[in-house]
Design a protein around this motif. Sequence first.
Motif, PDB file in Angstrom:
ATOM      1  N   ILE A   1      -4.675  -7.034  -1.586  1.00  0.00           N
ATOM      2  CA  ILE A   1      -4.516  -8.281  -1.043  1.00  0.00           C
ATOM      3  C   ILE A   1      -3.975  -9.369  -2.081  1.00  0.00           C
ATOM      4  O   ILE A   1      -3.038 -10.115  -1.680  1.00  0.00           O
ATOM      5  N   GLU A   2      -4.773  -9.611  -3.143  1.00  0.00           N
ATOM      6  CA  GLU A   2      -4.303 -10.568  -4.126  1.00  0.00           C
ATOM      7  C   GLU A   2      -2.947 -10.273  -4.521  1.00  0.00           C
ATOM      8  O   GLU A   2      -2.314 -11.136  -4.630  1.00  0.00           O
ATOM      9  N   ILE A   3      -2.657  -9.117  -4.873  1.00  0.00           N
ATOM     10  CA  ILE A   3      -1.322  -8.667  -5.254  1.00  0.00           C
ATOM     11  C   ILE A   3      -0.265  -9.034  -4.402  1.00  0.00           C
ATOM     12  O   ILE A   3       0.928  -9.774  -4.737  1.00  0.00           O
TER      13      ILE A   3
ATOM     14  N   ASP B   1       6.883 -12.216   4.703  1.00  0.00           N
ATOM     15  CA  ASP B   1       6.113 -11.540   5.812  1.00  0.00           C
ATOM     16  C   ASP B   1       5.150 -10.461   5.628  1.00  0.00           C
ATOM     17  O   ASP B   1       4.860  -9.596   6.346  1.00  0.00           O
ATOM     18  N   ASN B   2       4.652 -10.618   4.232  1.00  0.00           N
ATOM     19  CA  ASN B   2       3.616  -9.629   4.100  1.00  0.00           C
ATOM     20  C   ASN B   2       2.158 -10.405   4.303  1.00  0.00           C
ATOM     21  O   ASN B   2       1.044  -9.719   4.183  1.00  0.00           O
TER      22      ASN B   2
ATOM     23  N   ALA C   1       3.517   3.848   4.479  1.00  0.00           N
ATOM     24  CA  ALA C   1       2.527   4.072   4.862  1.00  0.00           C
ATOM     25  C   ALA C   1       1.466   3.256   5.693  1.00  0.00           C
ATOM     26  O   ALA C   1       1.045   3.853   6.789  1.00  0.00           O
ATOM     27  N   LEU C   2       1.610   1.929   5.614  1.00  0.00           N
ATOM     28  CA  LEU C   2       0.897   1.126   6.528  1.00  0.00           C
ATOM     29  C   LEU C   2       1.647   1.017   7.922  1.00  0.00           C
ATOM     30  O   LEU C   2       0.986   1.102   8.799  1.00  0.00           O
TER      31      LEU C   2
ATOM     32  N   ALA D   1      -3.699  -9.851   6.032  1.00  0.00           N
ATOM     33  CA  ALA D   1      -4.660 -10.274   7.155  1.00  0.00           C
ATOM     34  C   ALA D   1      -5.274  -8.736   7.517  1.00  0.00           C
ATOM     35  O   ALA D   1      -6.500  -8.890   7.603  1.00  0.00           O
ATOM     36  N   ASN D   2      -4.395  -7.733   7.698  1.00  0.00           N
ATOM     37  CA  ASN D   2      -5.029  -6.601   8.213  1.00  0.00           C
ATOM     38  C   ASN D   2      -5.743  -6.033   7.115  1.00  0.00           C
ATOM     39  O   ASN D   2      -7.000  -5.376   7.224  1.00  0.00           O
ATOM     40  N   LEU D   3      -5.483  -6.060   5.982  1.00  0.00           N
ATOM     41  CA  LEU D   3      -6.386  -5.443   4.693  1.00  0.00           C
ATOM     42  C   LEU D   3      -7.691  -6.189   4.673  1.00  0.00           C
ATOM     43  O   LEU D   3      -8.682  -5.961   4.307  1.00  0.00           O
ATOM     44  N   ALA D   4      -7.733  -7.613   4.750  1.00  0.00           N
ATOM     45  CA  ALA D   4      -8.661  -8.321   4.705  1.00  0.00           C
ATOM     46  C   ALA D   4      -9.792  -8.012   6.011  1.00  0.00           C
ATOM     47  O   ALA D   4     -10.910  -8.128   5.716  1.00  0.00           O
ATOM     48  N   SER D   5      -9.278  -7.710   7.197  1.00  0.00           N
ATOM     49  CA  SER D   5     -10.003  -7.330   8.137  1.00  0.00           C
ATOM     50  C   SER D   5     -10.804  -5.927   7.872  1.00  0.00           C
ATOM     51  O   SER D   5     -11.836  -5.713   8.461  1.00  0.00           O
TER      52      SER D   5
END
Length: 108
Positions: A54-56, A64-65, A13-14, A70-74
């Motif tokens: 992000i935590e999980i 490599d995740n 999905a990402l 970083a994208n989710l945090a953004s």
Amino acid sequence: MKTKPITEYSKEALENIGTYIQLNDWEKEPIIKKITFYNFTDLMCSISAILEAIEIIGYDGQQDNRTTCANLASVARKMLPNEELAFMDRLLIKRESTKDDFITIKNM
């Protein structure tokens, strides 16, 4: 309503986000997606879900995740209600420079 913690995410999905979210066709234009929330609790729940993901991923994901995290945090950072929270600070937090501007609620 019982909640269930997020324990996994879809890497596909990402990678194929364009099939879920309409992206801008122009190469050098920013991607803008308007998101509407019913109230601050709704917004908080959405940000909380992203932070949990992000935590999980951070604890259980592969090396490599990091880009996914970083994208989710953004995304979560952009969802923060900065202007609204600044207003709440100004409305409710008395500072030396604003202490004379405060009114006792019972006198209103």
